[in-house]
Design a protein around this motif. Sequence first.
Motif, PDB file in Angstrom:
ATOM      1  N   VAL A 222       7.603  -3.120 -12.974  1.00  0.00           N
ATOM      2  CA  VAL A 222       6.098  -2.639 -13.098  1.00  0.00           C
ATOM      3  C   VAL A 222       5.001  -3.655 -12.912  1.00  0.00           C
ATOM      4  CG1 VAL A 222       4.295  -1.329 -14.286  1.00  0.00           C
ATOM      5  CG2 VAL A 222       6.450  -0.478 -14.757  1.00  0.00           C
ATOM      6  N   HIS A 223       4.046  -3.598 -12.031  1.00  0.00           N
ATOM      7  CA  HIS A 223       3.224  -4.422 -11.664  1.00  0.00           C
ATOM      8  C   HIS A 223       1.677  -3.815 -11.588  1.00  0.00           C
ATOM      9  CE1 HIS A 223       5.585  -8.157 -10.590  1.00  0.00           C
ATOM     10  NE2 HIS A 223       6.503  -7.235 -10.390  1.00  0.00           N
ATOM     11  N   PRO A 224       1.091  -3.799 -12.504  1.00  0.00           N
ATOM     12  CA  PRO A 224      -0.194  -2.933 -12.625  1.00  0.00           C
ATOM     13  C   PRO A 224      -1.540  -3.697 -11.776  1.00  0.00           C
ATOM     14  CG  PRO A 224      -0.005  -3.985 -14.643  1.00  0.00           C
ATOM     15  CD  PRO A 224       1.385  -4.205 -13.813  1.00  0.00           C
ATOM     16  N   TRP A 225      -2.470  -2.959 -11.400  1.00  0.00           N
ATOM     17  CA  TRP A 225      -3.593  -3.374 -10.748  1.00  0.00           C
ATOM     18  C   TRP A 225      -4.816  -2.797 -11.123  1.00  0.00           C
ATOM     19  CZ3 TRP A 225      -6.206   0.034  -7.470  1.00  0.00           C
ATOM     20  CH2 TRP A 225      -5.559   1.221  -6.963  1.00  0.00           C
ATOM     21  N   ASN A 226      -6.036  -3.224 -10.855  1.00  0.00           N
ATOM     22  CA  ASN A 226      -7.106  -2.532 -11.377  1.00  0.00           C
ATOM     23  C   ASN A 226      -8.362  -2.373 -10.402  1.00  0.00           C
ATOM     24  OD1 ASN A 226      -8.202  -5.276 -11.802  1.00  0.00           O
ATOM     25  ND2 ASN A 226      -7.572  -4.961 -13.968  1.00  0.00           N
ATOM     26  N   SER A 227      -8.087  -3.060  -8.917  1.00  0.00           N
ATOM     27  CA  SER A 227      -9.175  -3.017  -8.345  1.00  0.00           C
ATOM     28  C   SER A 227      -8.460  -3.098  -6.897  1.00  0.00           C
ATOM     29  CB  SER A 227      -9.984  -4.368  -8.607  1.00  0.00           C
ATOM     30  OG  SER A 227      -9.402  -5.593  -8.113  1.00  0.00           O
ATOM     31  N   GLY A 228      -9.260  -3.183  -5.796  1.00  0.00           N
ATOM     32  CA  GLY A 228      -9.006  -3.235  -4.486  1.00  0.00           C
ATOM     33  C   GLY A 228      -8.477  -4.749  -4.253  1.00  0.00           C
ATOM     34  N   GLU A 229      -9.113  -5.696  -4.659  1.00  0.00           N
ATOM     35  CA  GLU A 229      -8.600  -6.964  -4.495  1.00  0.00           C
ATOM     36  C   GLU A 229      -7.302  -7.203  -5.249  1.00  0.00           C
ATOM     37  OE1 GLU A 229     -10.487 -11.476  -5.144  1.00  0.00           O
ATOM     38  OE2 GLU A 229     -11.607  -9.944  -6.037  1.00  0.00           O
ATOM     39  N   ASP A 230      -7.201  -6.721  -6.621  1.00  0.00           N
ATOM     40  CA  ASP A 230      -6.178  -6.876  -7.280  1.00  0.00           C
ATOM     41  C   ASP A 230      -4.882  -6.251  -6.484  1.00  0.00           C
ATOM     42  OD1 ASP A 230      -4.609  -7.699  -9.426  1.00  0.00           O
ATOM     43  OD2 ASP A 230      -5.323  -6.046 -10.851  1.00  0.00           O
ATOM     44  N   LEU A 231      -5.227  -5.021  -6.126  1.00  0.00           N
ATOM     45  CA  LEU A 231      -4.161  -4.471  -5.277  1.00  0.00           C
ATOM     46  C   LEU A 231      -3.748  -5.038  -4.122  1.00  0.00           C
ATOM     47  CD1 LEU A 231      -4.113  -0.468  -3.983  1.00  0.00           C
ATOM     48  CD2 LEU A 231      -3.619  -2.478  -2.335  1.00  0.00           C
ATOM     49  N   GLU A 232      -4.567  -5.768  -3.467  1.00  0.00           N
ATOM     50  CA  GLU A 232      -4.023  -6.569  -2.171  1.00  0.00           C
ATOM     51  C   GLU A 232      -3.396  -7.723  -2.538  1.00  0.00           C
ATOM     52  OE1 GLU A 232      -6.228  -8.844   1.648  1.00  0.00           O
ATOM     53  OE2 GLU A 232      -7.240  -8.621  -0.289  1.00  0.00           O
ATOM     54  N   LYS A 233      -3.692  -8.512  -3.581  1.00  0.00           N
ATOM     55  CA  LYS A 233      -2.983  -9.606  -4.171  1.00  0.00           C
ATOM     56  C   LYS A 233      -1.788  -9.243  -4.729  1.00  0.00           C
ATOM     57  CE  LYS A 233      -7.204 -12.574  -5.630  1.00  0.00           C
ATOM     58  NZ  LYS A 233      -7.924 -13.215  -6.683  1.00  0.00           N
ATOM     59  N   THR A 234      -1.667  -8.333  -5.324  1.00  0.00           N
ATOM     60  CA  THR A 234      -0.283  -7.785  -6.087  1.00  0.00           C
ATOM     61  C   THR A 234       0.694  -7.286  -5.144  1.00  0.00           C
ATOM     62  OG1 THR A 234      -1.481  -7.111  -8.075  1.00  0.00           O
ATOM     63  CG2 THR A 234       0.885  -6.447  -7.728  1.00  0.00           C
ATOM     64  N   LEU A 235       0.296  -6.370  -4.162  1.00  0.00           N
ATOM     65  CA  LEU A 235       1.071  -5.836  -3.196  1.00  0.00           C
ATOM     66  C   LEU A 235       1.545  -7.017  -2.057  1.00  0.00           C
ATOM     67  CD1 LEU A 235       2.268  -3.647  -1.311  1.00  0.00           C
ATOM     68  CD2 LEU A 235       0.151  -3.392   0.018  1.00  0.00           C
ATOM     69  N   LEU A 236       0.775  -7.987  -1.711  1.00  0.00           N
ATOM     70  CA  LEU A 236       1.298  -8.914  -0.766  1.00  0.00           C
ATOM     71  C   LEU A 236       1.976  -9.964  -1.655  1.00  0.00           C
ATOM     72  CD1 LEU A 236      -1.839  -9.649   1.745  1.00  0.00           C
ATOM     73  CD2 LEU A 236       0.089  -7.894   1.747  1.00  0.00           C
ATOM     74  N   LYS A 237       1.892 -10.193  -2.801  1.00  0.00           N
ATOM     75  CA  LYS A 237       2.745 -11.156  -3.535  1.00  0.00           C
ATOM     76  C   LYS A 237       4.165 -10.418  -3.536  1.00  0.00           C
ATOM     77  CE  LYS A 237       2.934 -10.792  -7.887  1.00  0.00           C
ATOM     78  NZ  LYS A 237       2.404 -10.914  -9.214  1.00  0.00           N
ATOM     79  N   LEU A 238       4.210  -9.162  -3.633  1.00  0.00           N
ATOM     80  CA  LEU A 238       5.455  -8.548  -3.848  1.00  0.00           C
ATOM     81  C   LEU A 238       6.271  -8.408  -2.553  1.00  0.00           C
ATOM     82  CD1 LEU A 238       4.883  -5.441  -6.245  1.00  0.00           C
ATOM     83  CD2 LEU A 238       5.963  -7.980  -6.873  1.00  0.00           C
ATOM     84  N   VAL A 239       5.372  -8.063  -1.466  1.00  0.00           N
ATOM     85  CA  VAL A 239       5.965  -8.114  -0.140  1.00  0.00           C
ATOM     86  C   VAL A 239       6.470  -9.739   0.249  1.00  0.00           C
ATOM     87  CG1 VAL A 239       5.619  -8.086   2.325  1.00  0.00           C
ATOM     88  CG2 VAL A 239       4.607  -6.402   0.705  1.00  0.00           C
ATOM     89  N   ASN A 240       5.757 -10.544   0.110  1.00  0.00           N
ATOM     90  CA  ASN A 240       6.322 -11.798   0.271  1.00  0.00           C
ATOM     91  C   ASN A 240       7.324 -12.272  -0.501  1.00  0.00           C
ATOM     92  OD1 ASN A 240       4.878 -13.536   2.519  1.00  0.00           O
ATOM     93  ND2 ASN A 240       3.132 -12.478   1.435  1.00  0.00           N
ATOM     94  N   LYS A 241       7.666 -11.715  -1.553  1.00  0.00           N
ATOM     95  CA  LYS A 241       8.698 -12.003  -2.452  1.00  0.00           C
ATOM     96  C   LYS A 241      10.013 -11.344  -1.798  1.00  0.00           C
ATOM     97  CE  LYS A 241      10.286 -11.219  -7.318  1.00  0.00           C
ATOM     98  NZ  LYS A 241       9.951 -10.661  -8.645  1.00  0.00           N
TER      99      LYS A 241
END
Length: 277
Positions: A222-241
């Motif tokens: 589980v990786h929560p987010w709370n804004s568009g900027e947070d969504l982008e950072k979290t998603l791309l971190k997971l994709v790059n992982k």
Amino acid sequence: MASAPAPGVVVVFDFDRTIIDWDSDDWVITKLGAADAFLRLRPTMRWNPLMDRMMAELHARGKTAEDIRDCLMSAPLDAHVISSIKTAAALGCDLRVVSDANTFFIETVLAHHGVLGCFSEISTNPARVDADGRLRISPFHDTAAAPHGCSLCPENMCKGKIIEKIQSMADTKNQHFIYIGDGKGDYCPSLKLSEGDYVMPKENYPLWKLICNNKQLLKAEVHPWNSGEDLEKTLLKLVNKMITPPAQVSSLDCSKCEMSKPASTEVGHHQALRVPH
């Protein structure tokens, strides 16, 4: 040419309050002046048939399908979300929408912001403009002929069954999911994810609260987010992982987002069609 695809990375987005930071039904009904009818009818009807009825109400008040389209195009979409979609697509992820909105609303918004072609498939409630010019909205599942039978989901759509369908069409050993959502209806598909998958719930929304109360039921990380900027950072971190070595975003080609239209999974058409890019 875009870089080589990220092997087996499927990113599934909800639409309302996820891709967009607002509710598309509420936006259209309120902005086009039919909130009074909605408040009168809401206690008497389930949501999906209510939305079809509200489109009839707007039509009766002289609002056309083009008026609805213009209304949707006037709504904001966070630049960080647009960027995250384009980047994930350029990295080779298979992007999909699974939403309890409808094809007309979703396709209008995504096309207006130049990201419709980033998605391979949209699974949502079918919508069409009839011969009288009225927008009609139907349930994703035929509730009369083939009820889905899931106690967690509304009768018109079980997102969990949609995820299972996607999983059944691929080699799940080499495929991993990132599911991004906010609502109660996103809980069932989250339960279908496996170890090695990720769920991104919007903080302090129903999905996040359900997960917090039942963490032991989820296999996905589980990786929560709370804004568009947070969504982008979290998603791309997971994709790059999931990509080794991490891709250089600056060198990627996002042009395919402008070039094609995704398949729509609708009632009576549950076999997905792939869209050439």
